[in-house]
Design a protein around this motif. Structure first.
Motif, mmCIF file in Angstrom:
data_model
loop_
_atom_site.group_PDB
_atom_site.id
_atom_site.type_symbol
_atom_site.label_atom_id
_atom_site.label_comp_id
_atom_site.label_asym_id
_atom_site.label_seq_id
_atom_site.Cartn_x
_atom_site.Cartn_y
_atom_site.Cartn_z
ATOM 1 N N ILE A 1 25.735 56.460 39.852
ATOM 2 C CA ILE A 1 25.630 54.942 39.175
ATOM 3 C C ILE A 1 25.841 53.948 39.976
ATOM 4 N N ASP A 2 25.135 52.742 39.783
ATOM 5 C CA ASP A 2 25.521 51.564 40.357
ATOM 6 C C ASP A 2 25.522 50.331 39.735
ATOM 7 N N ILE A 3 26.320 49.263 39.955
ATOM 8 C CA ILE A 3 26.152 48.042 38.933
ATOM 9 C C ILE A 3 25.114 47.275 39.280
ATOM 10 N N ARG A 4 24.344 47.367 40.344
ATOM 11 C CA ARG A 4 23.231 46.656 40.859
ATOM 12 C C ARG A 4 22.014 47.194 40.515
ATOM 13 N N PRO A 5 21.250 46.825 39.585
ATOM 14 C CA PRO A 5 20.151 47.419 39.262
ATOM 15 C C PRO A 5 18.933 47.421 40.534
ATOM 16 N N GLU A 6 18.974 46.355 40.973
ATOM 17 C CA GLU A 6 17.929 46.195 42.224
ATOM 18 C C GLU A 6 18.185 47.474 43.028
ATOM 19 N N LEU A 7 19.335 47.891 43.440
ATOM 20 C CA LEU A 7 19.555 48.939 44.291
ATOM 21 C C LEU A 7 19.558 50.046 43.660
ATOM 22 N N LYS B 1 20.118 62.306 38.886
ATOM 23 C CA LYS B 1 20.075 61.326 37.822
ATOM 24 C C LYS B 1 20.689 60.227 38.098
ATOM 25 N N THR B 2 19.947 58.998 38.071
ATOM 26 C CA THR B 2 20.583 57.690 38.330
ATOM 27 C C THR B 2 20.643 56.998 37.448
ATOM 28 N N LYS B 3 21.493 55.952 37.513
ATOM 29 C CA LYS B 3 21.643 54.868 36.291
ATOM 30 C C LYS B 3 22.217 53.835 36.830
ATOM 31 N N SER B 4 21.871 52.553 36.152
ATOM 32 C CA SER B 4 22.555 51.224 36.417
ATOM 33 C C SER B 4 23.487 50.943 35.436
ATOM 34 N N GLY B 5 24.727 50.613 35.782
ATOM 35 C CA GLY B 5 25.726 50.396 34.992
ATOM 36 C C GLY B 5 27.236 50.297 35.690
ATOM 37 N N ASP B 6 28.283 50.045 34.760
ATOM 38 C CA ASP B 6 29.741 50.185 35.568
ATOM 39 C C ASP B 6 30.126 51.497 35.787
ATOM 40 N N GLY B 7 30.277 51.843 37.036
ATOM 41 C CA GLY B 7 30.846 53.043 37.318
ATOM 42 C C GLY B 7 32.313 53.257 37.171
ATOM 43 N N TYR B 8 32.879 51.901 36.946
ATOM 44 C CA TYR B 8 34.503 52.005 36.815
ATOM 45 C C TYR B 8 34.726 52.740 35.474
ATOM 46 N N LEU B 9 33.717 52.756 34.653
ATOM 47 C CA LEU B 9 33.809 53.474 33.304
ATOM 48 C C LEU B 9 33.237 55.074 33.451
ATOM 49 N N VAL C 1 23.596 66.099 40.317
ATOM 50 C CA VAL C 1 24.260 64.915 40.882
ATOM 51 C C VAL C 1 23.692 63.759 39.920
ATOM 52 N N PHE C 2 24.899 62.956 39.788
ATOM 53 C CA PHE C 2 24.730 62.003 38.907
ATOM 54 C C PHE C 2 25.147 60.747 39.600
#
Ligand code: SAH
Length: 240
Positions: free
Chosen positions: A133-139, A156-164, A130-131
């Motif tokens: 991603i969220d654009i809001r780093p605090e979340l 696996k988590t990541k902060s970034g733009d999931g639109y991409l 499971v991967f």
């Protein structure tokens, strides 16, 4: 038999100990009953039938993914605020999206919109890849903390733009977007495997939106299911 007479207290404790286990387990997780009711009254009653999905929602401690002051409402039939103006989806919607995504063991799944981490935990009960991603780093930071404390180390988590999407981990067997977009982000379509499922709400912010289930068929997205819904908006690039 003689032991009963020689060690009456010990035997009594052993027998009682056996009966106490369920009660003790209940005490450890006082929310289990609420979770079971949520599964029967909100999910099964509305037609969720995938046994693995029902088991997953019956297991993941949703109250841990909402602000502490709202824990008592965690299993209610609606979305709840999680901070930063965002929400954790209603249990039924989490179950439906999981069911529509048809996640099998071993599938690689991407979630866009980690939020509280709850949907990711439900997905982690269905596959070990499971991967999210969220654009809001605090979340992402908060979700990571909760997921780690519950031993969902395979997420696996990541902060970034999931639109991409998540190009380095693509392609995916299933992609779930938990915020409403104005159209299918091209990167997500590209990062879906042939036969893969994309579950995504589309429509204007705050107004009537539709949840879609697409399947990639001969390189194109084929629409398979729809449902009217309301989600928070996906942050999209300007002039897309
Ligand atoms: N699935 C979450 C709820 C998601 S709420 C849960 O189980 O709790 C929608 C989330 O989408 C918000 O956390 C928001 O920050 C995130 N989001 C909005 N636009 C995004 C984007 N472009 N990329 C990644 N995440 C985005």
């Amino acid at each position: 038999m003689a032991a009963i007479f020689r060690f009456p207290v010990l035997i009594a404790l052993l027998v009682l100990g056996c009966c106490w286990v369920p009660a003790a387990a209940q005490e450890l997780d006082p929310y289990q009953q609420l979770r079971d009711q949520m599964v029967t009254r909100q999910l099964m009653a509305r037609g969720i039938s995938d046994a693995r999905v029902l088991l997953a929602l019956g297991k993941v401690p949703r109250h841990r993914f909402v602000p502490e002051r709202l824990a008592a409402y965690a299993y209610d039939d609606h979305a709840l605020p999680i901070g930063s103006g965002q929400t954790i989806s209603q249990p039924y919607i989490v179950a439906l999206m999981s069911e529509w995504a048809e996640v099998k063991p071993g599938d690689k799944v991407l979630e866009v919109g980690t939020g509280s981490g709850y949907q990711a935990a439900v997905l982690a009960e269905l596959t070990d890849k499971v991967f999210t991603i969220d654009i809001r780093p605090e979340l992402v930071a908060e979700a990571e903390k909760v997921l780690r404390s519950l031993n969902y180390s395979q997420i696996k988590t990541k902060s970034g733009d999931g639109y991409l999407g998540w190009p380095l981990e693509a392609p995916f067997d299933a992609i779930l977007v938990t915020a409403a977009a104005s159209r299918v982000p091209p990167a997500l379509e590209a990062q879906l495997k042939e036969g893969g499922r994309l579950v995504i709400p589309l429509g204007p912010a705050g107004r009537a939106q539709t949840l879609y289930r697409y399947r990639k068929t001969q390189g194109k997205l084929a629409e398979e299911k729809t449902l009217p819904v309301i989600f928070v908006p996906l942050v999209e690039p300007e002039g897309k």
